[in-house]
Enzyme design. Structure first.
Site: not given
Ligand code: NAD
Length: 283
Positions: A166, A179
């Site tokens: 990501s 995250y």
């Protein structure tokens, strides 16, 4: 589904974790349309089977399999099913992952004014179980399926592992420390594994999507009335192309990375597909 090109993966067995999700199901459909046999692993058996059915209806091959990427026994069982139906695993895509509101701070910057207020979650209020859940889902959820499925790939030409990283892995995003840390770990692990398996015929790479509006990030991007959140505007202002990506815009990079004829000397890379987000300083 319109494919950007057709890679040489006919009859390969491709396992996709999180394969019933927004991005994972698109990956599954594209890969099946190239003639591969796709095992769609997901926590939701019902949705995995729905995606498999959609694939079969248009004449391609897929099965839906229940698997929890955080539980070894569940993955062992899923592997047994895949081996029974398709005989092996050639390509593993670690797609399961995502953030959760419980591991998200309310404010971007620590704010003494809101600290301690009932409806505010500061860094100090982050609950360790929630933090560990998000970290585990993304990192352990990549590690464990790799341990279970890569054993069938060792020394088999054309074996590939593709992880999903990501933008958080390059520079952490505000509010979502678990995250961000987990995706940084996924990118690092991608490099580690690539080196580890370099002499065993397994290539390991990652795709790093920019911003795609899906289920797992909807609370951060959209208000309940359907308007965009302030964060959503910020993301688009920092994406030079000025829009969210469409899941099908990941497909070219996905197919390139899993096709040995196209990327046979590529291992240990993390490829951003982000409309320029990671290249832009914001100035
Ligand atoms: P999604 O929520 O639509 O899909 C995730 C899928 O994973 C769901 O089907 C869910 O049931 C499954 N899942 C969740 N926990 C699981 C578990 N323990 N075991 C097995 N399956 C489980 O999310 P998405 O946006 O399609 O995300 C797919 C991947 O892409 C994730 O790794 C996510 O972090 C990553 N990603 C997404 C974006 C984005 O903008 N959407 C950006 C960068 C990276």
């Amino acid at each position: 589904m319109k494919l950007p090109f057709k890679p040489n993966i006919k009859d390969k067995v491709v396992v996709i974790t999180g394969g019933a999700g927004v991005l994972g199901s698109d990956f599954a459909k594209a890969i099946a349309a190239c003639g591969a046999k796709v095992a769609i692993l997901d926590l939701s058996l019902e949705r995995a089977q729905e995606v498999a059915l959609e694939i079969k209806r248009v004449g391609f091959e897929a099965i839906g399999v229940k698997a929890n990427v955080l539980e070894k026994d569940s993955l062992v069982e899923a592997r047994e099913t895949v081996l029974k139906v398709y005989g092996t695993c050639d390509i593993l895509i670690n797609g399961a992952g995502g953030n959760h509101p419980k591991a998200t701070t309310t404010d971007e910057f620590f704010n003494k004014e809101t600290f301690g207020k009932e409806d505010n979650k500061s860094f100090f209020d982050l609950d360790l179980n929630s933090f560990n859940f998000v970290f585990g889902l993304n990192f352990t959820g990549t590690l464990l399926p790799t341990q279970i499925f890569a054993v069938d790939m060792v020394d088999k030409p054309g074996s590939v592992i593709l992880n999903v990283s990501s933008m958080n892995a390059f520079t952490p995003l505000t509010k979502i420390p678990a995250y961000s840390a987990a995706k940084a770990a996924v990118s690092n692990f991608t490099q580690w594994l690539a080196v580890h398996f370099a002499k065993s015929n397994i290539r390991v790479n990652a795709i790093a999507p920019g911003f795609f509006s899906t289920e797992q990030n909807k609370a951060l991007l959209w208000n309940e009335d359907g308007t965009q959140t302030a964060r959503s505007h910020k993301i688009l202002n920092n994406t030079p192309m000025g829009r969210y990506g469409e899941p099908e815009e990941l497909i070219g990079t996905l197919l390139w990375l899993i096709d040995n004829d196209s990327s046979g000397f590529v291992t240990g890379v993390v490829i951003p597909v982000d409309g320029g987000f990671s290249a832009y300083s914001g100035v």
